[in-house]
Design a protein around this motif. Structure first.
Motif, PDB file in Angstrom:
ATOM      1  N   LYS A   1       4.970  10.329   1.871  1.00 21.29           N
ATOM      2  CA  LYS A   1       6.017  10.303   2.896  1.00 21.29           C
ATOM      3  C   LYS A   1       5.458   9.833   4.233  1.00 21.29           C
ATOM      4  CE  LYS A   1       9.589  12.945   5.250  1.00 21.29           C
ATOM      5  NZ  LYS A   1       9.258  12.535   6.613  1.00 21.29           N
ATOM      6  N   LEU A   2       4.282  10.326   4.596  1.00 19.07           N
ATOM      7  CA  LEU A   2       3.675   9.952   5.875  1.00 19.07           C
ATOM      8  C   LEU A   2       3.424   8.450   5.952  1.00 19.07           C
ATOM      9  CD1 LEU A   2       2.236  10.621   8.571  1.00 19.07           C
ATOM     10  CD2 LEU A   2       0.163  11.016   7.223  1.00 19.07           C
ATOM     11  N   LEU A   3       2.687   7.912   4.991  1.00 19.43           N
ATOM     12  CA  LEU A   3       2.321   6.500   5.067  1.00 19.43           C
ATOM     13  C   LEU A   3       3.540   5.594   4.950  1.00 19.43           C
ATOM     14  CD1 LEU A   3       0.033   4.414   5.262  1.00 19.43           C
ATOM     15  CD2 LEU A   3       0.025   4.339   2.770  1.00 19.43           C
ATOM     16  N   ALA A   4       4.448   5.915   4.040  1.00 22.38           N
ATOM     17  CA  ALA A   4       5.585   5.037   3.809  1.00 22.38           C
ATOM     18  C   ALA A   4       6.530   4.996   5.005  1.00 22.38           C
ATOM     19  CB  ALA A   4       6.333   5.466   2.550  1.00 22.38           C
ATOM     20  N   THR A   5       6.821   6.146   5.600  1.00 23.69           N
ATOM     21  CA  THR A   5       7.754   6.145   6.732  1.00 23.69           C
ATOM     22  C   THR A   5       7.133   5.509   7.973  1.00 23.69           C
ATOM     23  OG1 THR A   5       7.105   8.433   7.273  1.00 23.69           O
ATOM     24  CG2 THR A   5       9.058   8.135   5.899  1.00 23.69           C
ATOM     25  N   GLU A   6       5.856   5.758   8.199  1.00 18.70           N
ATOM     26  CA  GLU A   6       5.190   5.119   9.337  1.00 18.70           C
ATOM     27  C   GLU A   6       5.078   3.611   9.115  1.00 18.70           C
ATOM     28  OE1 GLU A   6       4.187   6.528  12.184  1.00 18.70           O
ATOM     29  OE2 GLU A   6       4.692   8.594  11.654  1.00 18.70           O
ATOM     30  N   THR A   7       4.805   3.201   7.880  1.00 24.63           N
ATOM     31  CA  THR A   7       4.722   1.780   7.561  1.00 24.63           C
ATOM     32  C   THR A   7       6.065   1.088   7.741  1.00 24.63           C
ATOM     33  OG1 THR A   7       2.896   2.064   6.009  1.00 24.63           O
ATOM     34  CG2 THR A   7       4.291   0.131   5.685  1.00 24.63           C
ATOM     35  N   ALA A   8       7.128   1.719   7.276  1.00 28.01           N
ATOM     36  CA  ALA A   8       8.457   1.123   7.412  1.00 28.01           C
ATOM     37  C   ALA A   8       8.822   0.922   8.874  1.00 28.01           C
ATOM     38  CB  ALA A   8       9.496   1.996   6.707  1.00 28.01           C
ATOM     39  N   GLN A   9       8.477   1.883   9.717  1.00 28.90           N
ATOM     40  CA  GLN A   9       8.738   1.729  11.150  1.00 28.90           C
ATOM     41  C   GLN A   9       8.029   0.487  11.685  1.00 28.90           C
ATOM     42  OE1 GLN A   9      10.382   4.336  13.409  1.00 28.90           O
ATOM     43  NE2 GLN A   9      10.537   2.452  14.571  1.00 28.90           N
ATOM     44  N   TYR A  10       6.774   0.321  11.308  1.00 31.39           N
ATOM     45  CA  TYR A  10       5.991  -0.834  11.766  1.00 31.39           C
ATOM     46  C   TYR A  10       6.585  -2.143  11.244  1.00 31.39           C
ATOM     47  CZ  TYR A  10       2.448  -4.444  11.231  1.00 31.39           C
ATOM     48  OH  TYR A  10       1.800  -5.650  11.209  1.00 31.39           O
TER      49      TYR A  10
ATOM     50  N   GLU B   1      13.075  15.992   6.549  1.00 26.47           N
ATOM     51  CA  GLU B   1      12.351  16.617   5.442  1.00 26.47           C
ATOM     52  C   GLU B   1      10.861  16.776   5.740  1.00 26.47           C
ATOM     53  OE1 GLU B   1      13.497  15.136   1.523  1.00 26.47           O
ATOM     54  OE2 GLU B   1      15.304  14.292   2.429  1.00 26.47           O
ATOM     55  N   GLY B   2      10.581  17.127   6.979  1.00 26.32           N
ATOM     56  CA  GLY B   2       9.204  17.329   7.412  1.00 26.32           C
ATOM     57  C   GLY B   2       8.697  16.152   8.214  1.00 26.32           C
ATOM     58  N   ALA B   3       8.552  16.343   9.519  1.00 24.20           N
ATOM     59  CA  ALA B   3       8.105  15.263  10.397  1.00 24.20           C
ATOM     60  C   ALA B   3       6.696  14.804  10.024  1.00 24.20           C
ATOM     61  CB  ALA B   3       8.140  15.726  11.848  1.00 24.20           C
ATOM     62  N   SER B   4       6.313  13.628  10.532  1.00 27.58           N
ATOM     63  CA  SER B   4       4.986  13.086  10.222  1.00 27.58           C
ATOM     64  C   SER B   4       3.884  14.077  10.583  1.00 27.58           C
ATOM     65  CB  SER B   4       4.771  11.766  10.976  1.00 27.58           C
ATOM     66  OG  SER B   4       5.629  10.759  10.469  1.00 27.58           O
TER      67      SER B   4
ATOM     68  N   ALA C   1       0.832  -1.202   0.000  1.00 27.09           N
ATOM     69  CA  ALA C   1       0.000   0.000   0.000  1.00 27.09           C
ATOM     70  C   ALA C   1       0.868   1.254   0.000  1.00 27.09           C
ATOM     71  CB  ALA C   1      -0.930  -0.002   1.212  1.00 27.09           C
ATOM     72  N   ALA C   2       1.921   1.239   0.806  1.00 31.89           N
ATOM     73  CA  ALA C   2       2.833   2.384   0.844  1.00 31.89           C
ATOM     74  C   ALA C   2       3.537   2.562  -0.496  1.00 31.89           C
ATOM     75  CB  ALA C   2       3.859   2.191   1.957  1.00 31.89           C
ATOM     76  N   ARG C   3       3.948   1.459  -1.095  1.00 33.14           N
ATOM     77  CA  ARG C   3       4.630   1.526  -2.396  1.00 33.14           C
ATOM     78  C   ARG C   3       3.720   2.165  -3.447  1.00 33.14           C
ATOM     79  NH1 ARG C   3       6.146  -3.379  -2.636  1.00 33.14           N
ATOM     80  NH2 ARG C   3       8.392  -3.091  -2.398  1.00 33.14           N
ATOM     81  N   LEU C   4       2.471   1.741  -3.498  1.00 31.21           N
ATOM     82  CA  LEU C   4       1.553   2.275  -4.496  1.00 31.21           C
ATOM     83  C   LEU C   4       1.280   3.762  -4.279  1.00 31.21           C
ATOM     84  CD1 LEU C   4      -0.967  -0.698  -4.755  1.00 31.21           C
ATOM     85  CD2 LEU C   4       0.685   0.030  -6.478  1.00 31.21           C
ATOM     86  N   LEU C   5       1.208   4.188  -3.026  1.00 32.12           N
ATOM     87  CA  LEU C   5       0.981   5.601  -2.757  1.00 32.12           C
ATOM     88  C   LEU C   5       2.207   6.429  -3.149  1.00 32.12           C
ATOM     89  CD1 LEU C   5      -1.105   7.579  -1.754  1.00 32.12           C
ATOM     90  CD2 LEU C   5      -0.248   7.264   0.565  1.00 32.12           C
ATOM     91  N   VAL C   6       3.394   5.893  -2.926  1.00 28.91           N
ATOM     92  CA  VAL C   6       4.621   6.571  -3.363  1.00 28.91           C
ATOM     93  C   VAL C   6       4.633   6.719  -4.874  1.00 28.91           C
ATOM     94  CG1 VAL C   6       7.125   6.296  -3.592  1.00 28.91           C
ATOM     95  CG2 VAL C   6       6.040   5.971  -1.369  1.00 28.91           C
ATOM     96  N   TYR C   7       4.304   5.639  -5.594  1.00 25.06           N
ATOM     97  CA  TYR C   7       4.285   5.707  -7.053  1.00 25.06           C
ATOM     98  C   TYR C   7       3.224   6.703  -7.537  1.00 25.06           C
ATOM     99  CZ  TYR C   7       7.046   1.344  -7.100  1.00 25.06           C
ATOM    100  OH  TYR C   7       8.009   0.397  -6.927  1.00 25.06           O
ATOM    101  N   ALA C   8       2.087   6.730  -6.870  1.00 24.41           N
ATOM    102  CA  ALA C   8       1.034   7.672  -7.251  1.00 24.41           C
ATOM    103  C   ALA C   8       1.492   9.115  -7.042  1.00 24.41           C
ATOM    104  CB  ALA C   8      -0.233   7.401  -6.441  1.00 24.41           C
ATOM    105  N   ALA C   9       2.186   9.372  -5.933  1.00 24.30           N
ATOM    106  CA  ALA C   9       2.696  10.725  -5.673  1.00 24.30           C
ATOM    107  C   ALA C   9       3.734  11.117  -6.711  1.00 24.30           C
ATOM    108  CB  ALA C   9       3.294  10.796  -4.272  1.00 24.30           C
ATOM    109  N   ALA C  10       4.603  10.177  -7.076  1.00 24.62           N
ATOM    110  CA  ALA C  10       5.609  10.460  -8.098  1.00 24.62           C
ATOM    111  C   ALA C  10       4.943  10.761  -9.442  1.00 24.62           C
ATOM    112  CB  ALA C  10       6.569   9.283  -8.226  1.00 24.62           C
ATOM    113  N   ALA C  11       3.924   9.986  -9.782  1.00 25.65           N
ATOM    114  CA  ALA C  11       3.207  10.215 -11.040  1.00 25.65           C
ATOM    115  C   ALA C  11       2.507  11.568 -11.030  1.00 25.65           C
ATOM    116  CB  ALA C  11       2.198   9.101 -11.274  1.00 25.65           C
TER     117      ALA C  11
END
Length: 399
Positions: A323-332, A366-369, A289-299
């Motif tokens: 950034k929010l979802l991916a960094t929080e997801t990676a922590q989890y 680069e901007g906290a959560s 889910a985080a990966r897809l949101l990152v790709y969507a933001a890049a697009a």
């Protein structure tokens, strides 16, 4: 895992090649470096292999999708290489974005070749998340001349960088409208600094400016226009911070799946325990889910840059969400992988011990959560206001 829905075959092939390159050629160089210091042989290798050239392509601005795929792939195999590349990009992108032809010709080839190390000097001891509250002064010292006085803190590649993109206040009391960007060589008189010993093994330090002279030749863009330079840079790099986080999450997930399939406990492999298999499923789902949101933001960023997108508002919101979802997801995911491995993952030198220290910082950098949530909320209400104005206008026309 890569997603056919989001990526073309040539992009998936490139990601596989990058991961192999990172594992075989960059990881050995990373292991020889000193944690918390600039690894110049690693930076030079990024230049020799042409990876920094992908961040600063000769044909024009980097595509956000390319930057995300590059950072995700490197992070999955060698976080040190990913970080070295990203810091070069962050420090020098304002030059590519707003520098003069002379500045670009002088600085960017050295960065791309891995011979010059760049730094992005925005944060201060009392101006981190509130970037518009900068107090580093750029006092006028004659026509087209200033002297920088103050301190920067939490600056990546400081104090070892060869030049720094410095954001300073040129107009007191003007908030974001009174900030100017300068490209400052490290050998300027009055410029000193010191490294900081951080939890994550990144090269981070302070910079102290004691009347450091700068001129119009160092100016990036227009006087008092530096905050826009900073925000345009961060809007590009925020989705790719998410990509960095996705790469780490994938590395942790891969390690957890391997371990659960090999580790015998309670009469069979760990993966046969429902609690473990469900945990792995949750980790995989959140990572994707985080990966897809990152790709969507890049697009979204790339479409906006080409004139086909939703504009700056859509870029800001989608970048912040990614950034929010991916960094929080990676922590989890990294934390869950450590838990599945048990005490062995806590030993110094274990992959997950390394990732556990690495993964915490991107939730702040680069901007906290909390800042990302603020950006998202503001864009929600901006959208509602726009919709309301449009509805009112349409109602007036109908009358």
């Amino acid at each position: 895992m890569t997603t056919p829905f989001a990526l073309e075959p040539h992009q998936r092939q490139w990601c596989a090649e990058l991961r192999a390159l990172a594992a075989e050629q960059l990881r050995p160089l990373a292991s020889e470096g000193t944690p918390g210091r600039v690894n110049r042989p690693l930076v030079a290798a990024l230049g020799d292999l042409g990876l920094l050239a992908r961040v600063f392509p000769a044909e024009g601005p980097v595509r956000a999708m390319d930057l995300c795929l590059l950072r995700e792939s490197l992070a999955a195999e060698c976080t040190e290489a990913e970080t070295a590349l990203a810091l070069q990009g962050l420090g020098a992108y304002p030059v590519a974005l707003s520098g003069t032809a002379e500045q670009r010709a002088r600085l960017l080839p050295e960065v791309v070749a891995g011979r010059a190390v760049a730094a992005f000097a925005l944060s201060e001891p009392d101006a981190g998340s509130d970037a518009a509250a900068l107090s580093l002064r750029a006092d006028a010292d004659g026509p087209g001349r200033w002297r920088l006085t103050g301190e920067k803190c939490w600056i990546s590649n400081a104090p070892e960088a060869d030049f720094c993109t410095v954001f300073a206040r040129t107009t007191a009391g003007a908030g974001a409208r009174g900030v100017t960007a300068f490209a400052v060589p490290a050998d300027r008189p009055g410029l000193t600094g010191a490294p900081l010993d951080m939890l994550s093994p990144h090269p981070i330090g302070t910079l102290v400016f004691d009347g450091v002279p700068v001129t119009g030749d160092d100016l990036l863009g227009e006087a008092d226009g530096g905050f826009r330079v900073a925000m345009r840079t961060l809007n590009l790099f925020r989705p790719s911070v998410g990509a960095f986080a996705v790469g780490m999450a994938q590395a942790a997930l891969d390690a957890a799946v391997r371990h659960a399939g090999e580790r015998q406990a309670f009469g069979g492999p760990l993966k046969d325990l429902q609690a473990v298999s469900h945990q792995l499923a949750e980790m995989a789902t959140r990572t994707e889910a985080a990966r897809l949101l990152v790709y969507a933001a890049a697009a979204t960023y790339d479409a906006s840059a080409s004139g086909a997108g939703a504009g700056a508002a859509g870029v800001a919101s989608s970048s912040a969400m990614a950034k929010l979802l991916a960094t929080e997801t990676a922590q989890y995911v990294v934390d869950a992988a450590v838990q599945l491995h048990g005490a062995r993952a806590l030993r110094r030198g274990h992959l997950l011990e390394h990732l556990y220290r690495e993964v915490r910082a991107p939730r702040i950098y680069e901007g906290a959560s909390e800042v990302q949530r603020t950006i998202i909320a503001k864009e929600l209400y901006r959208g509602r206001a726009g919709a309301s104005d449009g509805a009112a206008s349409q109602e007036g026309e109908n009358r």
